[in-house]
Design a protein around this motif. Sequence first.
Motif, mmCIF file in Angstrom:
data_model
loop_
_atom_site.group_PDB
_atom_site.id
_atom_site.type_symbol
_atom_site.label_atom_id
_atom_site.label_comp_id
_atom_site.label_asym_id
_atom_site.label_seq_id
_atom_site.Cartn_x
_atom_site.Cartn_y
_atom_site.Cartn_z
ATOM 1 N N GLU A 258 0.771 -1.372 0.074
ATOM 2 C CA GLU A 258 -0.063 -0.054 -0.056
ATOM 3 C C GLU A 258 0.779 1.145 0.026
ATOM 4 N N ARG A 259 2.072 1.263 -0.456
ATOM 5 C CA ARG A 259 2.702 2.117 -0.800
ATOM 6 C C ARG A 259 2.565 3.482 -1.293
ATOM 7 N N GLY A 260 1.648 3.108 -2.454
ATOM 8 C CA GLY A 260 0.868 4.122 -3.479
ATOM 9 C C GLY A 260 1.757 5.500 -3.460
ATOM 10 N N SER A 261 1.160 6.618 -2.873
ATOM 11 C CA SER A 261 1.605 7.830 -3.127
ATOM 12 C C SER A 261 2.391 8.407 -2.024
ATOM 13 N N LEU A 262 2.857 7.590 -1.421
ATOM 14 C CA LEU A 262 3.472 7.936 0.076
ATOM 15 C C LEU A 262 4.748 8.572 -0.505
ATOM 16 N N ASP A 263 5.284 9.692 -0.022
ATOM 17 C CA ASP A 263 6.428 10.411 -0.494
ATOM 18 C C ASP A 263 7.467 9.333 -0.043
ATOM 19 N N GLU A 264 8.710 9.322 -0.780
ATOM 20 C CA GLU A 264 9.866 8.478 -0.737
ATOM 21 C C GLU A 264 10.397 8.550 0.470
ATOM 22 N N ARG A 265 10.724 9.770 0.749
ATOM 23 C CA ARG A 265 11.422 9.799 2.304
ATOM 24 C C ARG A 265 10.512 9.461 3.514
#
Length: 387
Positions: A258-265
């Motif tokens: 569910e990583r989705g649109s999560l900011d990479e940092r």
Amino acid sequence: MKSPLLKRVLTSFSVGFDAAPSCVVHAPGRVNLIGEHTDYNDGFVLPCAIDYHTLVAAQPRDDRLVRVVAADYGNKLDEFSLDAPIKPLTAGDMGWANYVRGMVKMLLDHGLPLRGAELAVAGNVPQGAGLSSSASLEVAIGQAFKTLQGFDELSATEIALLAQKAENRFVGINCGIMDQLISARGAAGHALLIDCRSLDAAPVHLPDDVAVLIVHSRVKRGLVDSEYNTRRQQCEAAARHYGVPALRDVDEARLLAERGSLDERVFRRARHIVTENQRTLDAAEALAANDLRRMGELMAASHASMRDDFEITVPAIDQLVEILQGVIGTAGGARMTGGGFGGCVVALLPEAMVDAARTAIEAQYRAPSGEAATVYVCHPSAGAGPI
């Protein structure tokens, strides 16, 4: 207990108040073996209390005044009334007093009928090293009033929670519960596997022939306060993304799915917490089974995660870990411990390897300032109580 410390606090009390105290209490510092920044994410930590302490000598007063002398700051005096609003001091050389004031305020807010007291404080927990000298001071103040006034109903866990509130609400550091809880509830010869949501704490025996080696890098942790709060905000943002109360509630499979649109940092911050929680549970099992090889693997993975995903190590700390691991091999492990950006490295290794580790550090390491590292050989200690 190191007798010079006891002598110092008694001398300070005598100088400050021209009397002998009616009680002396202690609270230990701590080192976290594994589980970094997981506490404020409702996760798991595996610290042990160490045999470096804050001592408080105390006697009651007949009025509502609290007077405190600090042996470690030239017997500077702070005094305040329990009947007036207790506010933080802003003078640069009186920062120590805010931990005392904050703890007293939280005891009052908890509804305890405090009386005035005279207190002398002395400690040998290294300051600025990530070994929780501040938590040790807060817990020791709580223990002093408990002992002085016979607050038997005030449990060790309650003292820890009030000490955390003092740090969060009065001093302004948004820390989790680990530091205060291990100082209040430490068990001699054991680490504690602490569930930071339920506050359950299970003792985990350390093998008798294993040393807890703490190496102070002499790199001052100048960024830790602001960066600590930033990391906490990033973790809270990740928890909101996954729709959970805390990252404790996310496993690695869901983290990736569910990583989705999560900011990479923010994702990397979350990945550290999720994987560190599992490493901590695995480490408790490894220690209980006397499996130092596995413990070393988990400590190495923890350090890599702090370095690459949470980004809280510095080159000097990474170098110290590398030097120690070169000595220890598969017989134990080493990792950064504490909030990050300097401070200390902790190693678990056979007692027989301690001298070799000291020699390697002395020969191969210097801080950016040119200072040599400071090495402490510690033993798991009991939590706070009267002496």
